[in-house]
Design an enzyme around this catalytic site. Structure first.
Site, PDB file in Angstrom:
ATOM      1  N   CYS A  65      10.095 -18.694  18.799  1.00  0.00           N
ATOM      2  CA  CYS A  65      11.428 -19.262  18.349  1.00  0.00           C
ATOM      3  C   CYS A  65      11.209 -19.413  16.865  1.00  0.00           C
ATOM      4  O   CYS A  65      10.790 -20.473  16.610  1.00  0.00           O
ATOM      5  CB  CYS A  65      12.548 -20.092  19.101  1.00  0.00           C
ATOM      6  SG  CYS A  65      14.401 -20.143  18.706  1.00  0.00           S
ATOM      7  N   CYS A  69      15.534 -26.511  16.889  1.00  0.00           N
ATOM      8  CA  CYS A  69      16.340 -27.373  17.549  1.00  0.00           C
ATOM      9  C   CYS A  69      15.316 -28.601  18.115  1.00  0.00           C
ATOM     10  O   CYS A  69      14.559 -27.939  18.992  1.00  0.00           O
ATOM     11  CB  CYS A  69      17.369 -26.681  18.243  1.00  0.00           C
ATOM     12  SG  CYS A  69      18.357 -25.172  18.099  1.00  0.00           S
ATOM     13  N   CYS A  72      14.072 -28.623  22.043  1.00  0.00           N
ATOM     14  CA  CYS A  72      14.025 -27.493  22.698  1.00  0.00           C
ATOM     15  C   CYS A  72      12.407 -26.645  22.783  1.00  0.00           C
ATOM     16  O   CYS A  72      11.840 -27.498  21.759  1.00  0.00           O
ATOM     17  CB  CYS A  72      14.864 -26.406  21.409  1.00  0.00           C
ATOM     18  SG  CYS A  72      13.999 -24.773  22.452  1.00  0.00           S
ATOM     19  N   CYS A 109      21.504 -15.428  35.113  1.00  0.00           N
ATOM     20  CA  CYS A 109      21.927 -15.888  33.443  1.00  0.00           C
ATOM     21  C   CYS A 109      20.501 -14.962  33.517  1.00  0.00           C
ATOM     22  O   CYS A 109      19.425 -15.443  32.948  1.00  0.00           O
ATOM     23  CB  CYS A 109      22.319 -17.071  33.206  1.00  0.00           C
ATOM     24  SG  CYS A 109      23.346 -18.251  34.482  1.00  0.00           S
ATOM     25  N   CYS A 142      25.386 -12.802  33.170  1.00  0.00           N
ATOM     26  CA  CYS A 142      25.110 -13.601  32.260  1.00  0.00           C
ATOM     27  C   CYS A 142      24.788 -13.619  31.144  1.00  0.00           C
ATOM     28  O   CYS A 142      22.870 -13.398  31.340  1.00  0.00           O
ATOM     29  CB  CYS A 142      25.781 -15.509  32.221  1.00  0.00           C
ATOM     30  SG  CYS A 142      25.674 -16.098  30.597  1.00  0.00           S
ATOM     31  N   CYS A 202      31.510 -18.749  28.265  1.00  0.00           N
ATOM     32  CA  CYS A 202      30.434 -20.255  29.576  1.00  0.00           C
ATOM     33  C   CYS A 202      29.707 -21.158  27.993  1.00  0.00           C
ATOM     34  O   CYS A 202      29.330 -20.844  26.468  1.00  0.00           O
ATOM     35  CB  CYS A 202      29.579 -19.698  29.724  1.00  0.00           C
ATOM     36  SG  CYS A 202      28.231 -20.983  30.353  1.00  0.00           S
ATOM     37  N   ARG A 272      28.822 -27.062  35.572  1.00  0.00           N
ATOM     38  CA  ARG A 272      28.119 -26.388  36.252  1.00  0.00           C
ATOM     39  C   ARG A 272      26.123 -27.947  35.466  1.00  0.00           C
ATOM     40  O   ARG A 272      26.540 -28.246  34.580  1.00  0.00           O
ATOM     41  CB  ARG A 272      27.738 -25.157  35.930  1.00  0.00           C
ATOM     42  CG  ARG A 272      25.414 -25.353  36.090  1.00  0.00           C
ATOM     43  CD  ARG A 272      25.457 -23.767  35.700  1.00  0.00           C
ATOM     44  NE  ARG A 272      26.018 -22.633  36.038  1.00  0.00           N
ATOM     45  CZ  ARG A 272      27.179 -22.408  35.136  1.00  0.00           C
ATOM     46  NH1 ARG A 272      26.507 -22.581  33.529  1.00  0.00           N
ATOM     47  NH2 ARG A 272      27.917 -21.408  34.988  1.00  0.00           N
TER      48      ARG A 272
END
Length: 405
Positions: A65, A69, A72, A109, A142, A202, A272
């Site tokens: 990626c 962040c 992460c 998901c 999702c 979400c 959740r």
């Protein structure tokens, strides 16, 4: 306690608490914890009974990626020893999803690391969505692919996606402490694009990065304003090789107070328990079911979760029941006949919390030097580091080994 009686009354009426009331929940003592759980549990049972919705993550593309962040394990510059692979083929993703569905999950998901999808990526994910839905009647899907460009949410909806996940993660004031490669406003824009396309939105948060009580209340109030159908609450998994690897700021009691505050502020949405519940709630996970009505089954994106059978045993032993595929998750006034107010339920784990632009892996928020966000006079005593509970995922998607489901 007058505070809790007031919050229960407001929750049953879907009335927004004041900021002071929300902060007071986070400031309650351990002696009052069971009273807090019982009060928030009344609100949870009013809107969702004793049902627990199971969701299953499929990591379509792991690592690699370009975003930075801090929480992460898939971030730019991460030295975490995670699985790294490019896009799964639709049939591979469908097989991975089938394991979770066989274990009782009603929602899949689909998550991919990266800043956001290209149009070709949207085509690829659309093909995967169709493959999953062709083979599993009634399944909810999702997508969590990062920042969306104009028209992409509509294309995912046309392909059969029910929901889109994109977490705010922390307060607007402290967001720049997490990442420099995109903004808080970028995230809000993507949630709004999902709404506008008719997808169930979400969006949630990550706790445990050293944030203050004020930061937690700020982000949850922002989520209430965005009005997602689903709010995943992640607890930072401090993964070695990330800037926040030394951030162990949570206790089980702190996690329960955070979940209770979210329930009071967002009484009628799917709350959740997402990444990090096994690491930080530990033996108190069953109590959290009185606050949240949804969990992820099995492993996360790059880290291992609790064994799928243990999840099912925990739900049964605590007196709850797994929500069936034919049941509508949300209350009637939100559902509109579907599984969510905007087309379906909601999903989202920041990954393990995570993934970059939309997911994450273990994370939360904090400085790039691992220092954490704004301090607070009421910050909890640091939790004992439990690195023994953090294990990199080595099975399931991207491997030849059977998944945990």
């Amino acid at each position: 306690m007058d505070l809790l009686n007031t919050l229960v009354d407001k929750g049953l009426r879907r009335e927004l608490p004041t900021r002071e009331e929300a902060l007071a929940v986070l400031a309650t003592s351990d002696d009052d914890l069971l009273d807090v759980v019982a009060a928030a549990g009344r609100v949870r049972r009013h809107w969702f009974g004793r049902r627990v919705k199971l969701n299953y993550l499929v990591n379509l593309k792991s690592g690699l990626c370009p975003e930075d962040c801090s929480y992460c394990s898939q971030r730019l510059g991460s030295t975490a020893g995670i699985l790294k692979y490019t896009w799964l083929k639709p049939d591979e993703a469908s097989r991975a999803a089938a394991a979770g569905l066989a274990g009782g999950a009603k929602r899949v998901c689909l998550v991919a690391s990266g800043r956001g999808p290209t149009d070709r990526d949207v085509d690829r994910v659309s093909e995967t969505i169709r493959a999953i839905k062709d083979q599993n009647e009634g399944v909810e899907v999702c997508a969590c692919l990062g920042l969306l460009s104009d028209g992409q949410a509509e294309r995912l909806r046309e392909a059969g996606a029910d929901a889109y996940n994109h977490n705010l993660n922390t307060s607007e004031e402290t967001y720049a402490d997490i990442t420099t490669t995109h903004t808080y406003a970028d995230r809000v824009d993507t949630v709004q694009k999902a709404h506008a396309a008719g997808l169930s939105a979400c969006s949630g948060l990550i706790a445990g990065m050293g944030e203050s009580d004020e930061d937690l209340v700020d982000v949850v109030f922002s989520l209430r304003e965005l009005d997602p159908d689903s709010v995943p609450v992640n607890f930072l998994i401090p993964v070695e090789g990330t800037p926040l690897a030394k951030e162990w700021n949570l206790t089980p009691q702190r996690c329960l107070r955070i979940l209770a505050m979210v329930r009071f502020v967002c009484p009628d949405v799917e709350v959740r328990i997402a990444g990090g519940r096994e690491v930080h709630l530990r033996t108190m996970q069953p109590l959290a079911l009185h606050l949240a009505n949804s969990i992820f089954l099995g492993d996360y994106l790059t880290t291992e979760g609790q064994a799928g059978k243990a999840d099912l045993d925990m739900i049964a032993d605590a007196g709850f029941e797994v929500e069936g595929a034919g049941e509508v998750t949300l209350p009637e006034h939100r559902a509109g006949g579907g599984c969510g107010a905007h087309g379906a339920g909601g999903c989202g784990s920041f990954e393990d919390a995570g993934g970059c632009a939309g997911h994450g892996d273990g994370g939360v928020c904090g400085s790039h030097e691992g220092g954490g966000v704004r301090g607070s006079a009421s910050a909890p005593q640091a939790n004992e580091a439990r690195t023994d509970l953090v294990a990199v995922r080595r099975r399931g998607a991207g491997t030849d080994l059977a998944p945990n489901a």
